[in-house]
Motif scaffolding. Structure first.
Motif, PDB file in Angstrom:
ATOM      1  N   VAL A 175      15.418   5.771  -9.494  1.00  0.00           N
ATOM      2  CA  VAL A 175      17.097   6.090  -9.811  1.00  0.00           C
ATOM      3  C   VAL A 175      17.020   4.420  -9.075  1.00  0.00           C
ATOM      4  CG1 VAL A 175      17.700   8.413  -8.814  1.00  0.00           C
ATOM      5  CG2 VAL A 175      17.266   6.071  -7.521  1.00  0.00           C
ATOM      6  N   PRO A 176      18.892   3.832  -9.986  1.00  0.00           N
ATOM      7  CA  PRO A 176      19.514   4.851 -11.071  1.00  0.00           C
ATOM      8  C   PRO A 176      18.904   5.770 -12.358  1.00  0.00           C
ATOM      9  CG  PRO A 176      20.974   2.920 -10.563  1.00  0.00           C
ATOM     10  CD  PRO A 176      19.057   2.714  -9.067  1.00  0.00           C
ATOM     11  N   VAL A 177      19.202   7.271 -12.631  1.00  0.00           N
ATOM     12  CA  VAL A 177      19.658   6.814 -14.404  1.00  0.00           C
ATOM     13  C   VAL A 177      20.608   6.187 -14.193  1.00  0.00           C
ATOM     14  CG1 VAL A 177      19.792   8.689 -16.162  1.00  0.00           C
ATOM     15  CG2 VAL A 177      18.978   9.547 -13.538  1.00  0.00           C
ATOM     16  N   TRP A 178      20.132   4.643 -15.534  1.00  0.00           N
ATOM     17  CA  TRP A 178      21.062   3.752 -15.627  1.00  0.00           C
ATOM     18  C   TRP A 178      22.209   4.687 -16.491  1.00  0.00           C
ATOM     19  CZ3 TRP A 178      19.870  -0.216 -12.555  1.00  0.00           C
ATOM     20  CH2 TRP A 178      18.641   0.033 -12.187  1.00  0.00           C
ATOM     21  N   ASP A 179      21.986   5.000 -17.601  1.00  0.00           N
ATOM     22  CA  ASP A 179      23.352   5.656 -18.670  1.00  0.00           C
ATOM     23  C   ASP A 179      23.864   6.763 -17.556  1.00  0.00           C
ATOM     24  OD1 ASP A 179      21.702   7.839 -18.563  1.00  0.00           O
ATOM     25  OD2 ASP A 179      20.671   8.089 -20.600  1.00  0.00           O
ATOM     26  N   ARG A 180      24.113   7.392 -16.982  1.00  0.00           N
ATOM     27  CA  ARG A 180      25.392   7.720 -15.592  1.00  0.00           C
ATOM     28  C   ARG A 180      25.927   6.901 -15.709  1.00  0.00           C
ATOM     29  NH1 ARG A 180      21.558  12.579 -13.680  1.00  0.00           N
ATOM     30  NH2 ARG A 180      20.784  13.491 -15.730  1.00  0.00           N
ATOM     31  N   VAL A 181      25.738   5.167 -15.280  1.00  0.00           N
ATOM     32  CA  VAL A 181      26.556   4.670 -14.228  1.00  0.00           C
ATOM     33  C   VAL A 181      27.715   4.102 -15.725  1.00  0.00           C
ATOM     34  CG1 VAL A 181      26.679   2.256 -14.118  1.00  0.00           C
ATOM     35  CG2 VAL A 181      24.148   3.461 -13.542  1.00  0.00           C
TER      36      VAL A 181
ATOM     37  N   GLY B 131      22.749   1.654 -21.543  1.00  0.00           N
ATOM     38  CA  GLY B 131      23.877   2.325 -21.501  1.00  0.00           C
ATOM     39  C   GLY B 131      24.987   2.211 -20.656  1.00  0.00           C
ATOM     40  N   VAL B 132      24.723   1.585 -20.071  1.00  0.00           N
ATOM     41  CA  VAL B 132      25.513   0.737 -18.592  1.00  0.00           C
ATOM     42  C   VAL B 132      27.361   0.556 -18.939  1.00  0.00           C
ATOM     43  CG1 VAL B 132      26.474  -0.136 -16.318  1.00  0.00           C
ATOM     44  CG2 VAL B 132      23.836   0.378 -16.960  1.00  0.00           C
ATOM     45  N   ARG B 133      28.105   1.127 -18.876  1.00  0.00           N
ATOM     46  CA  ARG B 133      29.619   1.469 -20.056  1.00  0.00           C
ATOM     47  C   ARG B 133      30.778  -0.271 -19.803  1.00  0.00           C
ATOM     48  NH1 ARG B 133      27.801   5.567 -19.006  1.00  0.00           N
ATOM     49  NH2 ARG B 133      27.813   7.610 -20.413  1.00  0.00           N
ATOM     50  N   ARG B 134      30.253  -0.549 -17.969  1.00  0.00           N
ATOM     51  CA  ARG B 134      31.282  -1.551 -17.480  1.00  0.00           C
ATOM     52  C   ARG B 134      30.188  -2.633 -16.929  1.00  0.00           C
ATOM     53  NH1 ARG B 134      36.752  -3.258 -16.939  1.00  0.00           N
ATOM     54  NH2 ARG B 134      36.971  -4.235 -15.476  1.00  0.00           N
ATOM     55  N   ILE B 135      30.358  -3.534 -17.143  1.00  0.00           N
ATOM     56  CA  ILE B 135      29.907  -4.344 -15.822  1.00  0.00           C
ATOM     57  C   ILE B 135      30.468  -5.569 -15.513  1.00  0.00           C
ATOM     58  CG2 ILE B 135      27.771  -5.940 -15.078  1.00  0.00           C
ATOM     59  CD1 ILE B 135      26.307  -4.176 -18.111  1.00  0.00           C
ATOM     60  N   ASP B 136      30.583  -5.969 -14.644  1.00  0.00           N
ATOM     61  CA  ASP B 136      32.032  -7.043 -13.804  1.00  0.00           C
ATOM     62  C   ASP B 136      31.077  -8.075 -13.147  1.00  0.00           C
ATOM     63  OD1 ASP B 136      34.152  -5.761 -14.707  1.00  0.00           O
ATOM     64  OD2 ASP B 136      34.230  -5.433 -13.058  1.00  0.00           O
TER      65      ASP B 136
ATOM     66  N   ALA C  27      34.968   0.773  -5.989  1.00  0.00           N
ATOM     67  CA  ALA C  27      35.279   0.991  -7.975  1.00  0.00           C
ATOM     68  C   ALA C  27      33.773   1.397  -8.213  1.00  0.00           C
ATOM     69  CB  ALA C  27      36.129  -0.591  -8.384  1.00  0.00           C
ATOM     70  N   TYR C  28      32.785   0.766  -7.754  1.00  0.00           N
ATOM     71  CA  TYR C  28      31.687   0.218  -8.664  1.00  0.00           C
ATOM     72  C   TYR C  28      30.636   1.865  -8.072  1.00  0.00           C
ATOM     73  CZ  TYR C  28      33.309  -3.724 -10.080  1.00  0.00           C
ATOM     74  OH  TYR C  28      34.270  -4.599 -10.350  1.00  0.00           O
ATOM     75  N   ASP C  29      30.072   2.294  -9.234  1.00  0.00           N
ATOM     76  CA  ASP C  29      28.844   3.291  -9.114  1.00  0.00           C
ATOM     77  C   ASP C  29      27.714   2.300  -9.199  1.00  0.00           C
ATOM     78  OD1 ASP C  29      30.398   5.684 -10.697  1.00  0.00           O
ATOM     79  OD2 ASP C  29      29.714   4.607 -12.459  1.00  0.00           O
ATOM     80  N   LEU C  30      27.228   1.299  -9.730  1.00  0.00           N
ATOM     81  CA  LEU C  30      26.559   0.655  -8.961  1.00  0.00           C
ATOM     82  C   LEU C  30      26.393  -0.570  -8.392  1.00  0.00           C
ATOM     83  CD1 LEU C  30      23.039  -0.179  -9.254  1.00  0.00           C
ATOM     84  CD2 LEU C  30      23.587  -0.895 -11.357  1.00  0.00           C
ATOM     85  N   VAL C  31      26.146  -1.311  -7.182  1.00  0.00           N
ATOM     86  CA  VAL C  31      26.612  -2.831  -7.197  1.00  0.00           C
ATOM     87  C   VAL C  31      24.511  -3.226  -6.992  1.00  0.00           C
ATOM     88  CG1 VAL C  31      27.121  -4.625  -5.289  1.00  0.00           C
ATOM     89  CG2 VAL C  31      27.765  -2.378  -5.467  1.00  0.00           C
ATOM     90  N   ILE C  32      24.312  -4.113  -7.602  1.00  0.00           N
ATOM     91  CA  ILE C  32      22.945  -4.829  -8.481  1.00  0.00           C
ATOM     92  C   ILE C  32      22.831  -6.915  -8.335  1.00  0.00           C
ATOM     93  CG2 ILE C  32      23.390  -5.269 -11.152  1.00  0.00           C
ATOM     94  CD1 ILE C  32      20.551  -4.227 -11.094  1.00  0.00           C
ATOM     95  N   ALA C  33      22.263  -7.044  -7.470  1.00  0.00           N
ATOM     96  CA  ALA C  33      21.285  -7.796  -7.461  1.00  0.00           C
ATOM     97  C   ALA C  33      20.231  -8.395  -7.232  1.00  0.00           C
ATOM     98  CB  ALA C  33      22.640  -8.316  -5.743  1.00  0.00           C
TER      99      ALA C  33
END
Length: 235
Positions: A46-52, A73-78, A113-119
């Motif tokens: 996890v996560p399932v990337w294309d669901r983010v 498939g991640v749709r929006r990335i800030d 606001a974010y399904d995923l926070v990545i660092a």
């Protein structure tokens, strides 16, 4: 707790994070291998990337992680980063929806606001982990996850090697480096309200030794580690 200074074998001239990555930006893509971080991300359950739907890429650098997420498939990335030199390369890559110069501990991004926070490969530049995990928790939406990739503390202790680069025609330059034990990650993340979901480690294997023959004596040692944290404790 031990500090990186207790193990540093190089004693390179050391600069702050923004200065260091501005200097490293022109050659960064030629010196960082995907197996360090992107290879670990690919192994996660996890996560399932294309669901983010929306991700916050903290310490986004040249946009390597953002590009990898976009391809899956991640749709929006800030993205945020303290180095303008790295942000220029991320803008040219075009994977991010938005980019801003900011500290990962105070991003200015919207709360919840974010399904995923990545660092990826940034925590060694932070004196303390608590403010990072607290900010990541602030950004996460209900059900959100935080994924971090770090240099394994054992690797840092065995090699005594700081994060560094070599400018063209110059001597190696270290970027301010801190050692964080695995327990520090757990303590800081749990205190911020995260639950641990998954851990994956990479070791120095034959592929690494082929790429870096001098690492033959390190074969089998842990190199990098990925943590997956959950905001609401789901597996």
């Amino acid at each position: 707790m031990p500090t990186f200074a207790d193990f540093d074998r190089r004693n390179y001239n050391t600069v702050d994070v923004a200065t260091g990555y501005d200097g490293w930006a022109p050659t960064y893509e030629r010196t960082v291998l995907d197996e360090m971080d992107l290879g670990l991300l690919a192994r996660l359950r996890v996560p399932v990337w294309d669901r983010v739907e929306r991700a916050a890429d903290l310490g986004c650098g040249t946009g390597r992680t953002g590009g990898w997420l976009r391809e899956r498939g991640v749709r929006r990335i800030d993205g945020v980063d303290v180095s303008e030199g790295m942000l220029e390369l991320a803008r040219a890559r075009g994977a991010h929806t938005s980019l801003r110069r900011a500290d990962v501990r105070a991003t200015g991004l919207p709360e919840g606001a974010y399904d995923l926070v990545i660092a990826s490969l940034i925590d060694e530049h932070l004196p303390e982990l608590g403010p990072f995990y607290t900010e990541a928790r602030r950004l996460a939406a209900p059900g959100g996850r935080c994924v971090t990739v770090s240099y394994h503390p054992q690797f840092m202790m065995v090699t005594g090697m700081p994060t560094h680069y070599t400018p063209e025609g110059g001597a190696p330059v270290a970027i301010s480096t801190h050692l964080h034990m695995l327990g520090e990650h757990l303590t800081a993340a749990l205190a911020a309200g995260w639950a641990l979901t998954e851990v994956v480690e990479a070791v120095v294997d034959d592929a690494w030794v082929r790429a870096k023959p001098k690492w033959a004596e390190l074969r089998g040692h842990p190199f990098t580690i990925a943590f997956v944290w959950s905001r609401d404790g789901q597996s």
